[in-house]
Design a protein around this motif. Structure first.
Motif, PDB file in Angstrom:
ATOM      1  N   HIS A  32      22.621  25.640 -25.279  1.00  0.00           N
ATOM      2  CA  HIS A  32      23.653  24.688 -25.707  1.00  0.00           C
ATOM      3  C   HIS A  32      24.803  25.412 -26.410  1.00  0.00           C
ATOM      4  O   HIS A  32      25.980  25.087 -26.187  1.00  0.00           O
ATOM      5  CB  HIS A  32      23.053  23.645 -26.642  1.00  0.00           C
ATOM      6  CG  HIS A  32      22.339  22.530 -25.940  1.00  0.00           C
ATOM      7  ND1 HIS A  32      22.982  21.654 -25.093  1.00  0.00           N
ATOM      8  CD2 HIS A  32      21.047  22.144 -25.962  1.00  0.00           C
ATOM      9  CE1 HIS A  32      22.111  20.771 -24.622  1.00  0.00           C
ATOM     10  NE2 HIS A  32      20.934  21.057 -25.130  1.00  0.00           N
ATOM     11  N   TYR A  33      24.472  26.377 -27.261  1.00  0.00           N
ATOM     12  CA  TYR A  33      25.528  27.124 -27.954  1.00  0.00           C
ATOM     13  C   TYR A  33      26.406  27.870 -26.948  1.00  0.00           C
ATOM     14  O   TYR A  33      27.643  27.894 -27.089  1.00  0.00           O
ATOM     15  CB  TYR A  33      24.911  28.126 -28.934  1.00  0.00           C
ATOM     16  CG  TYR A  33      23.998  27.525 -29.982  1.00  0.00           C
ATOM     17  CD1 TYR A  33      24.148  26.206 -30.389  1.00  0.00           C
ATOM     18  CD2 TYR A  33      22.988  28.277 -30.560  1.00  0.00           C
ATOM     19  CE1 TYR A  33      23.304  25.657 -31.341  1.00  0.00           C
ATOM     20  CE2 TYR A  33      22.142  27.749 -31.524  1.00  0.00           C
ATOM     21  CZ  TYR A  33      22.303  26.435 -31.906  1.00  0.00           C
ATOM     22  OH  TYR A  33      21.464  25.897 -32.860  1.00  0.00           O
ATOM     23  N   LEU A  34      25.782  28.454 -25.942  1.00  0.00           N
ATOM     24  CA  LEU A  34      26.553  29.162 -24.919  1.00  0.00           C
ATOM     25  C   LEU A  34      27.426  28.194 -24.123  1.00  0.00           C
ATOM     26  O   LEU A  34      28.556  28.529 -23.737  1.00  0.00           O
ATOM     27  CB  LEU A  34      25.598  29.914 -23.990  1.00  0.00           C
ATOM     28  CG  LEU A  34      24.843  31.083 -24.634  1.00  0.00           C
ATOM     29  CD1 LEU A  34      23.750  31.594 -23.693  1.00  0.00           C
ATOM     30  CD2 LEU A  34      25.795  32.220 -24.991  1.00  0.00           C
ATOM     31  N   CYS A  35      26.914  26.983 -23.885  1.00  0.00           N
ATOM     32  CA  CYS A  35      27.715  25.961 -23.197  1.00  0.00           C
ATOM     33  C   CYS A  35      28.922  25.559 -24.039  1.00  0.00           C
ATOM     34  O   CYS A  35      30.021  25.326 -23.506  1.00  0.00           O
ATOM     35  CB  CYS A  35      26.852  24.743 -22.882  1.00  0.00           C
ATOM     36  SG  CYS A  35      25.659  25.000 -21.551  1.00  0.00           S
ATOM     37  N   GLU A  36      28.726  25.448 -25.342  1.00  0.00           N
ATOM     38  CA  GLU A  36      29.857  25.126 -26.229  1.00  0.00           C
ATOM     39  C   GLU A  36      30.907  26.229 -26.164  1.00  0.00           C
ATOM     40  O   GLU A  36      32.113  25.954 -26.141  1.00  0.00           O
ATOM     41  CB  GLU A  36      29.359  24.952 -27.663  1.00  0.00           C
ATOM     42  CG  GLU A  36      28.476  23.736 -27.897  1.00  0.00           C
ATOM     43  CD  GLU A  36      29.259  22.432 -27.899  1.00  0.00           C
ATOM     44  OE1 GLU A  36      30.507  22.480 -27.887  1.00  0.00           O
ATOM     45  OE2 GLU A  36      28.621  21.364 -27.907  1.00  0.00           O
ATOM     46  N   LEU A  37      30.472  27.477 -26.137  1.00  0.00           N
ATOM     47  CA  LEU A  37      31.409  28.588 -26.017  1.00  0.00           C
ATOM     48  C   LEU A  37      32.113  28.562 -24.660  1.00  0.00           C
ATOM     49  O   LEU A  37      33.306  28.890 -24.562  1.00  0.00           O
ATOM     50  CB  LEU A  37      30.659  29.909 -26.201  1.00  0.00           C
ATOM     51  CG  LEU A  37      30.146  30.200 -27.616  1.00  0.00           C
ATOM     52  CD1 LEU A  37      29.216  31.405 -27.610  1.00  0.00           C
ATOM     53  CD2 LEU A  37      31.310  30.427 -28.575  1.00  0.00           C
ATOM     54  N   ALA A  38      31.385  28.155 -23.620  1.00  0.00           N
ATOM     55  CA  ALA A  38      31.988  28.046 -22.292  1.00  0.00           C
ATOM     56  C   ALA A  38      33.067  26.968 -22.271  1.00  0.00           C
ATOM     57  O   ALA A  38      34.129  27.154 -21.651  1.00  0.00           O
ATOM     58  CB  ALA A  38      30.906  27.743 -21.256  1.00  0.00           C
ATOM     59  N   LEU A  39      32.814  25.855 -22.938  1.00  0.00           N
ATOM     60  CA  LEU A  39      33.825  24.794 -23.010  1.00  0.00           C
ATOM     61  C   LEU A  39      35.074  25.282 -23.738  1.00  0.00           C
ATOM     62  O   LEU A  39      36.206  24.951 -23.349  1.00  0.00           O
ATOM     63  CB  LEU A  39      33.238  23.568 -23.720  1.00  0.00           C
ATOM     64  CG  LEU A  39      32.203  22.758 -22.922  1.00  0.00           C
ATOM     65  CD1 LEU A  39      31.584  21.681 -23.807  1.00  0.00           C
ATOM     66  CD2 LEU A  39      32.846  22.119 -21.701  1.00  0.00           C
ATOM     67  N   ALA A  40      34.875  26.068 -24.805  1.00  0.00           N
ATOM     68  CA  ALA A  40      36.020  26.626 -25.524  1.00  0.00           C
ATOM     69  C   ALA A  40      36.799  27.585 -24.627  1.00  0.00           C
ATOM     70  O   ALA A  40      38.040  27.603 -24.643  1.00  0.00           O
ATOM     71  CB  ALA A  40      35.542  27.334 -26.793  1.00  0.00           C
ATOM     72  N   ALA A  41      36.097  28.373 -23.811  1.00  0.00           N
ATOM     73  CA  ALA A  41      36.767  29.288 -22.888  1.00  0.00           C
ATOM     74  C   ALA A  41      37.542  28.510 -21.817  1.00  0.00           C
ATOM     75  O   ALA A  41      38.653  28.896 -21.435  1.00  0.00           O
ATOM     76  CB  ALA A  41      35.738  30.214 -22.235  1.00  0.00           C
TER      77      ALA A  41
END
Length: 385
Positions: A182-191
């Motif tokens: 989930h944390y990586l997905c949040e970072l992906a959304l920011a990217a």
């Protein structure tokens, strides 16, 4: 002039008697203080058990004043202040303990942990972070790491959350693979928001490797590919989700149908319809039925599917859909009135409900806004649970 030793016969007994009397008075005072301190403590405990927190605090303050060196009374008082939301007073109590030079190491670490909790509850996250970091190498380190993880989630510092979660995994606390995904997905959304699609794709691939059955990475990857016009790749991402996590496929069933239609190939459309129909047979649901209707919009066929679903499931959404397909026995105004009534009755049931705290929402959340737990929303509306 010669000293008269006979005075000693009087002075010594008198001095002995005065010393004995003084020791008795001091012993009585000490016993009285020892008796009064536990009495005040037990009085406060009794009031606390009776949920009379105001009076309990007064009793504990009295006990602390009678015996300021008792650390347990300070901890009890600080915990009471924190429970009541009086965080500033709780901080003062625990800071006073830390300033004592005679405090044993174990009690000092305990006071540091309590102070960190005070800052966290008060919303002073920067001071809470520093207080928790000071607990490294202590018996409270694991508890501090978990608190830091929650703190970084609240402040949306996802990179540091990934670091802490991985440290906790290495320490053998528990598995945090799903949360790291989930944390990586949040970072992906920011990217994605910064138009860095290459980095977003890399992060989503890392999230899928971290937790293959985690639905979110597959959903975001399929949606990102669809927006880029790569509909075949989007369908493949959704099909992978169907294999790994069939229940979560409900969330993207209509997106899967849209990706098949966007390719404009009859074979692709037929293949997608067969996959959706097979999944509907395994786990009937309105999301799947709506996706099937996109690929097979034939009126009589859709009416038949709705009738069968209404017969088996009996929910209001299916009833409304069937009414929209066929209202030949009603006038246009009557059909509109019935449709409006059914829509109003079904709306509260067309929500997602958190399985942990019961928080309901119109949209699906990966993290519950109420209890802040991850993956607690079933991918079905309330009426289908």
């Amino acid at each position: 002039m010669e000293f008269d030793f006979r005075w000693l016969l009087w002075v010594l007994p008198i001095a002995f008697a005065l010393g004995w009397l003084a020791s008795k008075l001091d012993t009585r005072q000490w016993k009285r203080e020892q008796r009064d301190a536990p009495k005040a403590y037990f009085k406060g405990l009794n009031l606390l058990l009776n949920e009379q927190q105001d009076k309990a605090i007064d009793a504990f303050i009295e006990a602390v004043q009678n015996d300021p060196d008792t650390t347990e009374l300070h901890f009890a008082l600080g915990n009471l202040f924190r429970r009541r939301g009086e965080y500033e007073r709780a901080v003062r109590v625990h800071q006073h303990l830390l300033q004592r030079g005679d405090l044993p190491r174990a009690e000092r670490e305990r006071a540091q942990s309590a102070l960190a909790q005070d800052f966290f509850k008060a919303g002073l996250f920067d001071r809470a972070e520093a207080a928790y970091l000071a607990l490294r190498g202590t018996p409270y380190e694991n508890e501090a790491q978990l608190a830091l993880l929650s703190l970084f989630e609240r402040s949306r510092d996802w990179r540091r959350a990934v670091e802490v979660a991985r440290e906790l995994e290495r320490s053998g606390t528990a598995s945090f693979s799903a949360r790291i995904a989930h944390y990586l997905c949040e970072l992906a959304l920011a990217a994605q928001a910064q138009q860095d699609l290459l980095e977003a794709g890399r992060l989503l691939d890392e999230a899928r490797q971290q937790s293959p059955q985690s639905a979110r990475a597959h959903v975001l990857r399929g949606q990102m590919l669809a927006r880029a016009g790569q509909h075949e790749a989007a369908m493949a991402a959704y099909a992978e989700l169907l294999t790994l996590n069939p229940e979560a496929f409900n969330l993207v069933a209509r997106d899967y149908a849209d990706a098949a239609l966007a390719q404009g190939q009859p074979d692709t459309r037929s293949r997608a319809l067969a996959a959706l129909s097979a999944q509907y047979q395994r786990a009937p649901g309105m999301h799947l039925l709506a996706a099937i209707a996109k690929l097979d919009p034939d009126g009589p066929a859709q009416r038949q599917r709705l009738q069968e679903h209404l017969r088996e499931q009996g929910n209001l959404s299916a009833a409304r859909g069937l009414l929209q397909q066929s209202h030949s026995q009603l006038s246009e105004d009557e059909a509109q009135l019935v449709n409006t009534a059914l829509e109003r009755a079904a709306r509260p049931l067309q929500r997602y409900r958190c399985a942990a705290c019961g928080f309901e929402a119109q949209h699906y959340f990966w993290q519950c806004p109420g209890c802040l737990n991850w993956d607690t929303y079933p991918p079905r509306h309330v009426e289908e649970l």
